[in-house]
Design an enzyme around this catalytic site. Structure first.
Site, PDB file in Angstrom:
ATOM      1  N   ASP A   1       0.838  -1.211   0.133  1.00 47.77           N
ATOM      2  CA  ASP A   1      -0.087   0.147  -0.032  1.00 47.77           C
ATOM      3  C   ASP A   1       0.822   1.038  -0.058  1.00 47.77           C
ATOM      4  O   ASP A   1       1.988   1.276   0.302  1.00 47.77           O
ATOM      5  CB  ASP A   1      -1.029  -0.050   1.366  1.00 47.77           C
ATOM      6  CG  ASP A   1      -2.017   1.225   1.230  1.00 47.77           C
ATOM      7  OD1 ASP A   1      -2.405   1.625   0.070  1.00 47.77           O
ATOM      8  OD2 ASP A   1      -2.023   1.980   2.366  1.00 47.77           O
TER       9      ASP A   1
ATOM     10  N   TYR B   1      -1.646   8.397  -2.662  1.00 46.95           N
ATOM     11  CA  TYR B   1      -1.565   7.783  -3.978  1.00 46.95           C
ATOM     12  C   TYR B   1      -2.594   8.349  -4.875  1.00 46.95           C
ATOM     13  O   TYR B   1      -2.888   8.463  -5.972  1.00 46.95           O
ATOM     14  CB  TYR B   1      -1.521   6.335  -4.256  1.00 46.95           C
ATOM     15  CG  TYR B   1       0.025   5.777  -3.959  1.00 46.95           C
ATOM     16  CD1 TYR B   1       0.922   6.552  -3.703  1.00 46.95           C
ATOM     17  CD2 TYR B   1       0.162   4.470  -4.241  1.00 46.95           C
ATOM     18  CE1 TYR B   1       2.430   5.963  -3.795  1.00 46.95           C
ATOM     19  CE2 TYR B   1       1.547   3.755  -4.589  1.00 46.95           C
ATOM     20  CZ  TYR B   1       2.790   4.708  -3.964  1.00 46.95           C
ATOM     21  OH  TYR B   1       3.869   4.253  -3.950  1.00 46.95           O
TER      22      TYR B   1
ATOM     23  N   CYS C   1      -4.435  -1.757  -1.572  1.00 48.23           N
ATOM     24  CA  CYS C   1      -4.637  -0.364  -1.930  1.00 48.23           C
ATOM     25  C   CYS C   1      -5.657  -0.495  -2.906  1.00 48.23           C
ATOM     26  O   CYS C   1      -5.391  -0.946  -3.970  1.00 48.23           O
ATOM     27  CB  CYS C   1      -3.553   0.146  -2.416  1.00 48.23           C
ATOM     28  SG  CYS C   1      -3.385   1.966  -3.044  1.00 48.23           S
TER      29      CYS C   1
ATOM     30  N   CYS D   1     -11.193   2.777   0.394  1.00 45.15           N
ATOM     31  CA  CYS D   1      -9.807   3.021   0.564  1.00 45.15           C
ATOM     32  C   CYS D   1      -9.199   2.303   2.189  1.00 45.15           C
ATOM     33  O   CYS D   1      -9.999   2.692   3.012  1.00 45.15           O
ATOM     34  CB  CYS D   1      -9.494   4.562   0.601  1.00 45.15           C
ATOM     35  SG  CYS D   1      -7.871   5.043   1.275  1.00 45.15           S
ATOM     36  N   THR D   2      -8.219   1.653   2.001  1.00 42.10           N
ATOM     37  CA  THR D   2      -7.822   1.106   3.014  1.00 42.10           C
ATOM     38  C   THR D   2      -7.409   1.873   4.425  1.00 42.10           C
ATOM     39  O   THR D   2      -7.445   1.602   5.503  1.00 42.10           O
ATOM     40  CB  THR D   2      -6.707  -0.138   2.883  1.00 42.10           C
ATOM     41  OG1 THR D   2      -5.739   0.717   2.136  1.00 42.10           O
ATOM     42  CG2 THR D   2      -7.149  -1.265   2.109  1.00 42.10           C
ATOM     43  N   HIS D   3      -6.994   3.066   3.964  1.00 39.29           N
ATOM     44  CA  HIS D   3      -6.863   4.037   4.968  1.00 39.29           C
ATOM     45  C   HIS D   3      -7.973   4.300   5.927  1.00 39.29           C
ATOM     46  O   HIS D   3      -8.052   4.796   7.186  1.00 39.29           O
ATOM     47  CB  HIS D   3      -6.133   5.472   4.444  1.00 39.29           C
ATOM     48  CG  HIS D   3      -4.687   5.571   4.290  1.00 39.29           C
ATOM     49  ND1 HIS D   3      -4.215   4.787   3.152  1.00 39.29           N
ATOM     50  CD2 HIS D   3      -3.894   5.871   5.051  1.00 39.29           C
ATOM     51  CE1 HIS D   3      -2.793   4.929   3.184  1.00 39.29           C
ATOM     52  NE2 HIS D   3      -2.488   5.465   4.318  1.00 39.29           N
TER      53      HIS D   3
HETATM   54  N1  DGL Z   1      -4.925   3.039   1.056  1.00 43.49           N
HETATM   55  C1  DGL Z   1      -4.962   3.405  -0.355  1.00 43.49           C
HETATM   56  C2  DGL Z   1      -6.368   2.950  -0.991  1.00 43.49           C
HETATM   57  O1  DGL Z   1      -6.630   1.910  -0.870  1.00 43.49           O
HETATM   58  C3  DGL Z   1      -4.455   4.696  -0.887  1.00 43.49           C
HETATM   59  C4  DGL Z   1      -4.484   5.975  -0.121  1.00 43.49           C
HETATM   60  C5  DGL Z   1      -3.716   7.090  -0.735  1.00 43.49           C
HETATM   61  O2  DGL Z   1      -2.323   6.800  -0.481  1.00 43.49           O
HETATM   62  O3  DGL Z   1      -4.215   7.811  -1.393  1.00 43.49           O
HETATM   63  O4  DGL Z   1      -6.900   3.624  -1.832  1.00 43.49           O
END
Ligand code: DGL
Length: 250
Positions: free
Chosen positions: A15, A47, A78, A180-182
């Site tokens: 990720d 990202y 991600c 989004c995993t965050h």
């Molecule tokens: N954790 C990521 C996702 O699931 C990306 C977060 C990022 O860096 O924008 O999309």
């Protein structure tokens, strides 16, 4: 960190930053005997706000490190990278690549209006559109949340619920999908704000990995922390988030 390529079965996770640790944790509970490597690129979070060509370059660089380990499988933890790059990654590498995607199909079991929160890159992707065409309904809505992943990445050890509630979009929903995993770190706050079920896609993705590895279900066990290695990005931060925030170890 240097990693040798001749140890037992390995699975690599990737990720941008801390988000994918949530999926690593879910898989570590199912695969205590497997060597798990977590690749990250924390200084380049988010990202999800990057143009496609820049995103692709960053992902290719990380994947050349992953490939050097000769993994049994790689997990794109991600949603942004799955939505934007997984096709070309699968064309470039021969090992299986599992990618997390917004859990639209699962959320639709709730019925009614499902709202997907995602990074701008995922929200505008053809892959999310296809997923919604296949599994969503006419009420399914996508809300791009620019900067939210970066906010979670920056404040993970000090997340303030009130601030989070103010940052979350003002929508009504019968189900929310965290695309989004965050965002998974703030699942409880999301449940509180929208008073509806919230879906992450973690379990489904972990089970898919198990099937691909041909691994037998042995129930959930505490992660074997000896078998988890952090590679690249802010290794110390990722280790702390994994052990302290997710495993609850201090
Ligand atoms: N954790 C990521 C996702 O699931 C990306 C977060 C990022 O860096 O924008 O999309």
């Amino acid at each position: 960190m240097e990693v040798s390529s001749d140890s037992p079965q390995k699975v690599c996770f990737f990720d941008s930053g801390i988000g994918g640790l949530t999926l690593l944790y879910e898989c570590a509970k199912r695969l205590p005997q497997t060597k798990l490597y977590y690749f990250a690129d924390n200084k380049n979070v988010p990202y999800g706000d990057l143009p496609q060509d820049e995103l692709k370059k960053k992902v290719e660089r990380i994947f050349s490190g992953i490939s050097a380990l000769k993994p049994a499988a790689a997990v794109v933890a991600c949603n942004t990278v799955t939505a934007r790059c997984i096709k070309s990654l699968r064309a470039d590498y021969s090992f299986p690549i599992v990618g997390i995607q917004p859990a639209v199909k699962e959320a639709m079991k709730t019925g009614g209006k499902c709202v997907v929160f995602a990074t701008p890159a995922t929200a505008t992707s053809s892959s999310l559109k296809k997923l919604i065409d296949a599994y969503g309904n006419a009420q399914t809505e996508v809300v791009a949340c620019p900067k939210f992943a970066a906010f979670v990445e920056r404040n993970i050890f000090n997340l303030d619920e009130e601030e989070l509630i103010n940052l979350l979009p003002d929508v009504t929903a019968d189900a929310v999908v965290l695309g989004c995993t965050h965002y998974i770190y703030v699942k409880k706050t999301v449940e509180k704000k929208y008073s509806c079920p919230v879906f992450t896609g973690l379990e489904g993705t972990a089970n898919r990995l198990m099937r691909i590895l041909g691994a037998t279900e042995g129930g959930l066990q505490p992660p074997n922390i000896q078998n988890v290695t952090f590679v690249g990005g802010d290794e110390e931060k990722n280790r702390r988030v994994f052990f302290e925030v997710l495993c609850g170890l201090t």
